[in-house]
Design a protein around this motif. Structure first.
Motif, PDB file in Angstrom:
ATOM      1  N   VAL A 131       0.728  -1.337  -0.017  1.00 41.13           N
ATOM      2  CA  VAL A 131       0.343  -0.495   0.080  1.00 41.13           C
ATOM      3  C   VAL A 131       0.730   1.177   0.080  1.00 41.13           C
ATOM      4  O   VAL A 131       1.513   1.598   0.977  1.00 41.13           O
ATOM      5  CB  VAL A 131      -1.000   0.108   1.476  1.00 41.13           C
ATOM      6  N   LEU A 132       1.293   2.198  -0.987  1.00 39.82           N
ATOM      7  CA  LEU A 132       1.622   3.202  -1.191  1.00 39.82           C
ATOM      8  C   LEU A 132       0.884   4.463  -0.824  1.00 39.82           C
ATOM      9  O   LEU A 132      -0.024   5.273  -1.904  1.00 39.82           O
ATOM     10  CB  LEU A 132       1.889   3.181  -2.882  1.00 39.82           C
ATOM     11  N   HIS A 133       1.095   4.784  -0.039  1.00 45.00           N
ATOM     12  CA  HIS A 133       0.018   6.130   1.044  1.00 45.00           C
ATOM     13  C   HIS A 133       0.666   7.319   0.821  1.00 45.00           C
ATOM     14  O   HIS A 133       1.469   7.565   1.490  1.00 45.00           O
ATOM     15  CB  HIS A 133       0.332   5.893   2.213  1.00 45.00           C
ATOM     16  N   GLY A 134       0.640   8.273   0.019  1.00 44.89           N
ATOM     17  CA  GLY A 134       0.732   9.342  -0.641  1.00 44.89           C
ATOM     18  C   GLY A 134      -0.186   9.951  -0.554  1.00 44.89           C
ATOM     19  O   GLY A 134      -1.672   9.792  -1.514  1.00 44.89           O
ATOM     20  N   VAL A 135       0.842  11.317  -0.222  1.00 46.15           N
ATOM     21  CA  VAL A 135      -0.464  12.216  -0.317  1.00 46.15           C
ATOM     22  C   VAL A 135      -0.791  13.445  -1.707  1.00 46.15           C
ATOM     23  O   VAL A 135      -0.081  13.161  -2.844  1.00 46.15           O
ATOM     24  CB  VAL A 135      -0.135  14.340   0.904  1.00 46.15           C
ATOM     25  N   THR A 136      -1.645  13.676  -1.438  1.00 47.47           N
ATOM     26  CA  THR A 136      -1.778  14.118  -3.234  1.00 47.47           C
ATOM     27  C   THR A 136      -1.130  15.190  -3.245  1.00 47.47           C
ATOM     28  O   THR A 136      -1.064  15.902  -2.443  1.00 47.47           O
ATOM     29  CB  THR A 136      -3.197  14.573  -2.772  1.00 47.47           C
ATOM     30  N   GLY A 137      -0.022  14.694  -4.594  1.00 49.03           N
ATOM     31  CA  GLY A 137       1.068  15.652  -5.407  1.00 49.03           C
ATOM     32  C   GLY A 137       2.472  15.264  -4.744  1.00 49.03           C
ATOM     33  O   GLY A 137       3.025  16.412  -5.206  1.00 49.03           O
ATOM     34  N   SER A 138       2.459  14.085  -4.121  1.00 57.98           N
ATOM     35  CA  SER A 138       3.365  13.588  -3.529  1.00 57.98           C
ATOM     36  C   SER A 138       4.771  13.012  -4.544  1.00 57.98           C
ATOM     37  O   SER A 138       5.301  12.756  -4.429  1.00 57.98           O
ATOM     38  CB  SER A 138       3.210  12.764  -2.910  1.00 57.98           C
ATOM     39  N   GLY A 139       3.639  13.152  -6.444  1.00 61.34           N
ATOM     40  CA  GLY A 139       4.262  12.425  -7.028  1.00 61.34           C
ATOM     41  C   GLY A 139       4.581  10.276  -7.013  1.00 61.34           C
ATOM     42  O   GLY A 139       5.474  10.273  -7.740  1.00 61.34           O
ATOM     43  N   LYS A 140       3.326  10.092  -6.366  1.00 61.30           N
ATOM     44  CA  LYS A 140       3.692   8.527  -6.735  1.00 61.30           C
ATOM     45  C   LYS A 140       3.755   8.074  -8.122  1.00 61.30           C
ATOM     46  O   LYS A 140       4.132   7.190  -8.876  1.00 61.30           O
ATOM     47  CB  LYS A 140       1.803   8.121  -6.257  1.00 61.30           C
ATOM     48  N   THR A 141       2.825   9.152  -9.564  1.00 63.93           N
ATOM     49  CA  THR A 141       3.099   8.396 -10.554  1.00 63.93           C
ATOM     50  C   THR A 141       4.271   8.580 -11.165  1.00 63.93           C
ATOM     51  O   THR A 141       4.522   7.790 -11.950  1.00 63.93           O
ATOM     52  CB  THR A 141       2.774   9.444 -11.593  1.00 63.93           C
TER      53      THR A 141
END
Length: 813
Positions: free
Chosen positions: A299-309
């Motif tokens: 589970v990759l929990h990254g805030v919006t705009g954290s650069g998950k893409t």
């Protein structure tokens, strides 16, 4: 003679056996064969097993022909289907229908098609036999002639069908699904006599009296660059050249226009660039993922705009370099276009998309490419059914989203959970990215089934937005009659527009208004087929049911008391746009909802307008909350935050928090901090405190504690069983009988009966109950088999078999 078991594209609970003469040639599991089912009906069936002998007591039909020389479905796909059929209590035939492109399900048949009037018919107007056919058409929209014979269990069905045709309930036509046509792309190139720079002067001399054609030729030479040819569509888009001028150049023999057959899923023209460098947070998260066991979902929990893409891109490139395939899942079809464009900028032609809105030819193209080992597939939930040959990574983006759950018809599967099983079958990694992990995912993290990787900071200079709570009871504009906007929100919209910034406004209700009421009496516009009010679509002058599509023209006066004042109460996206255009004249406002974005092209047109600054305000439903990235959004407004908080669902608070956070994530995604304004009548609700803190873990801890206290997922497994019938009493009594039978085995795990959230839809009365299975109980498969046994028994009882039951494992309410 060999004998085979086949899967038919029908909702039947068993496989059927057929004989295959040796002279027909070789045959493998996963190939299609044409079989006769019934007296006249032929189907393309999938071979699920081959054996040398059959039961001598059973007469076995011979297949008509072998369709495929190579399997279109492999052993791992069949294994996944078997798991899904068992887990989600559905048939292999239903899975075949869901999994395969329609062209692979060949049949030559007489087809009974439902008309638009089918939902208006009353059960009392039909005979028993007419009712059975009508019910089948309401479920499937079309059935075959042989289906009708099987449903009525008799050969002579024409009198019934003719009666239904006379009642305008169905039409009959012949249909042949047997063609696959390649796509052709038009290319432009210079004729051989004018292809070199030395010959261009002669071409321009010929055009000396045609300045428009001269300009078109000059544009073509400039845009062509070093390439010998250029796709016609791209040239027109780049130059604005008119087709008449291009045709004239072709007629003069200066340009050559030719059609080339191409795979629909591959771009004919694409430029790529290098990905931006990763920051320290992304590098750390990448290392954690790479060091984790491959078989353990992450589970990759990254805030919006954290650069998950950007992190996904790095993992995808690793798999491409290793010669393996990647499945990238998204919850909404509408998202695939924008995400695909962003990924293609780096990956080039190594990515294709796959979802149900592709045409049947396009889906076949994609299927065959995947079977040939195509590297990256961007897909909606149906992507889990594709024939991967060397799958190395499964990405489930926005993994919390309820759109991953298939509702109707069966199989009612959850794309996220099936993706985890798919990754295990292929022995590859599954990565679930989200800014707001579901409670089920966090529950699996707490029991060490999943691993958690966190990205708590936004990428680069991007700053998390300020969240400002507005109490609508004390912040109404004094000089405007509006029920939609607070004064604070209007001021912030004006300020953002003055700085050449953009605004997003969220309201999760399409249409103009949800209620049409009479001011004098108690009349309101209601659906005749469903227990819901009609939604007003003002610009169409219609009030419409969003469940059965029943609609009426908005009356000029009250049908009950003839009063002249009819009120449109509440507001949807249409009304918001109307008021904005009045308050901010000259400002371009676009609307993004199901009514305006029914196709990929319409969706992309609206997104492009906002991206390029052609519109300043974007009003939308939850379509605007997921995965979209805009540079100049300064203000995001949530207009009616209370709407989802008091929904009768144990996940209501979780969904509201997730939705608010996703909407807020559209604001200030660059160096400038954005502002999120949340309008509410209940500012004291705990969800707003958690949202303002920005600490998702604190919210999740409180939510999980409440779930454990009241026995809800992730601490129990839920199965929802729903009964439907045209008579309320029959639906209630039969559903209650099923409850009584199940309680003999499972006691208090079986809940009380309850009407559906909407008690009547399409003139079917709905009753339902839940089966709650404690997490510690190991043999859930046996429970599902017991449930299927009791459903089969009910279907055989004369007094109860007309009640239609559906089973939803791990339901999303």
């Amino acid at each position: 003679m060999r004998y085979i078991h086949v899967i038919l594209p029908l909702a039947v609970d068993k496989l059927y056996s057929y004989a295959v003469p040796d002279e027909m040639g070789p045959l493998s599991v996963g190939c299609r064969v044409e079989v006769q089912f019934g007296k006249r009906r032929h189907y393309a069936a999938i071979v699920a097993g081959i054996k040398e002998e059959s039961n001598p007591l059973i007469r076995t039909k011979t297949i008509v022909q072998i369709i495929d020389s190579e399997p279109i479905v492999d052993a791992l796909q069949l294994k996944l289907w078997e798991w899904m059929a068992d887990y989600y209590v559905c048939s292999m035939g239903e899975l075949m229908i869901a999994a395969l492109p329609s062209i692979f399900k060949l049949s030559s048949e007489s087809v009974l098609m439902a008309t638009d009037h089918i939902d208006e018919v009353q059960e009392t107007d039909l005979s028993d036999e007419e009712y059975l056919i009508t019910e089948a058409l309401q479920i499937r929209q079309q059935i075959g002639l042989e289906d009708a014979r099987l449903i009525l269990q008799k050969e002579k069905v024409w009198p019934v069908l003719e009666s239904l045709i006379a009642k305008n309930i169905l039409v009959l036509r012949e249909e042949m699904k047997n063609q696959y046509r390649p796509k052709h792309v038009e290319w432009l190139r210079l004729a051989a006599d004018y292809d070199s720079t030395e010959d261009w002067d002669r071409a321009f001399d010929l055009l000396s009296r045609s300045p428009a054609q001269t300009d078109t030729l000059l544009q073509f030479i400039q845009h062509r660059g070093d390439e010998p040819q250029l796709p016609l569509r791209r040239f027109v888009a780049l130059s604005g050249a008119k087709r008449t001028h291009i045709n004239s150049l072709v007629e003069r023999g200066i340009l050559i226009l030719e059609k080339v057959a191409v795979n629909r899923m591959l771009d004919t023209d694409l430029a790529t660039r290098d990905a931006v460098p990763m920051d320290a947070q992304q590098i750390r998260a990448l290392a954690e993922i790479q060091e984790a066991p491959v078989i353990k979902p992450i589970v990759l929990h990254g805030v919006t705009g954290s650069g998950k893409t950007r992190l996904y891109l790095e993992l995808i490139r690793e798999q491409i370099a290793a010669g393996r395939q990647v499945l990238y899942l998204l919850p909404e079809i509408a998202l695939t276009t924008q995400i695909e464009l962003r990924l293609r900028e780096v990956l080039g032609r190594d990515i294709i998309s796959y979802h149900s809105r592709l045409g049947p030819q396009e889906r076949v193209d994609a299927w065959r490419l995947v079977q040939q080992g195509f590297p990256v597939i961007l897909a909606a939930r149906s992507g889990v059914f594709l024939p991967f040959q060397n799958l190395g990574l499964v990405i489930v983006d926005e993994s919390h989203d309820s759109s991953y759950k298939q509702q109707n018809p069966a199989p009612r599967y959850h794309g996220r959970d099936v993706a985890v099983v798919l990754s295990r079958l292929h022995d590859c990694r599954c990565l679930m990215g989200t800014a707001t992990p579901s409670m089920e995912s966090l529950g699996n993290v707490s029991t060490d089934k999943y691993q958690l990787v966190e990205m708590p900071e936004r990428h680069g200079d991007s700053i998390l937005p300020e969240i400002r709570l507005i109490d609508l009871k004390g912040d109404r504009p004094l000089d405007l009659k509006t029920e939609i906007f607070s004064q604070t929100l209007l001021d912030q919209i004006q300020e953002a527009l003055s700085r050449k910034r953009q605004v997003i406004l969220f309201q999760n209700r399409r249409g103009y208004a949800p209620l049409l009421l009479c001011s004098r009496c108690d009349w309101k516009a209601e659906c005749v087929n469903c227990d819901v009010s009609l939604t007003v679509h003002k610009y169409k002058n219609l009030a419409q049911c969003h469940y059965c599509n029943y609609k009426i023209i908005i009356p000029e006066s009250c049908p009950k008391c003839q009063g002249q004042i009819l009120r449109m109460t509440g507001f949807g996206t249409q009304k918001i746009v109307e008021e904005l255009e009045q308050i901010f004249p000259g400002v371009s406002v676009d609307r993004l909802d199901y009514d305006t974005a029914r196709t990929r092209s319409h969706f992309q047109k609206i997104i492009d307008r906002f991206t390029y600054g052609e519109s300043q305000i974007l009003v939308g439903t939850q379509m605007i909350t997921k995965g979209l990235d805009f540079d100049h959004v300064a203000v995001v407004g949530i207009l009616q935050a209370d709407q989802g908080l008091f929904y009768p669902d144990f996940r209501a608070t979780e969904r509201a928090y997730q939705l608010f956070l996703q909407v807020a994530g559209r604001a200030g995604r660059r160096a400038e901090q954005g502002l999120v304004i949340i309008q509410t009548l209940r500012p004291s609700h705990p969800v707003f405190s958690w949202l303002s803190e920005g600490n998702y873990q604190n919210f999740a801890d409180a939510e999980l504690q409440e779930r454990q206290q009241y026995n809800y997922p992730p601490y129990v497994r839920l199965i929802r069983i729903t009964g439907k019938h045209g008579k309320a009493l029959q639906s209630y009594q039969t559903t209650q009988l099923l409850i009584d039978r199940l309680r003999q085995h499972y006691g208090h795990w079986v809940s009380e009966i309850a009407p559906g959230r909407i008690p009547r839809i399409k003139n079917r009365y709905i009753y339902q109950f839940l089966l709650k299975i404690p997490r510690g109980f190991g043999n859930t498969a046996e429970i599902r088999r017991q449930l299927q046994f009791h459903l089969d028994w009910m279907a055989e009882q004369k007094d109860h078999r007309r009640v239609r039951f559906s089973v939803d494992v791990d339901p999303v309410f």
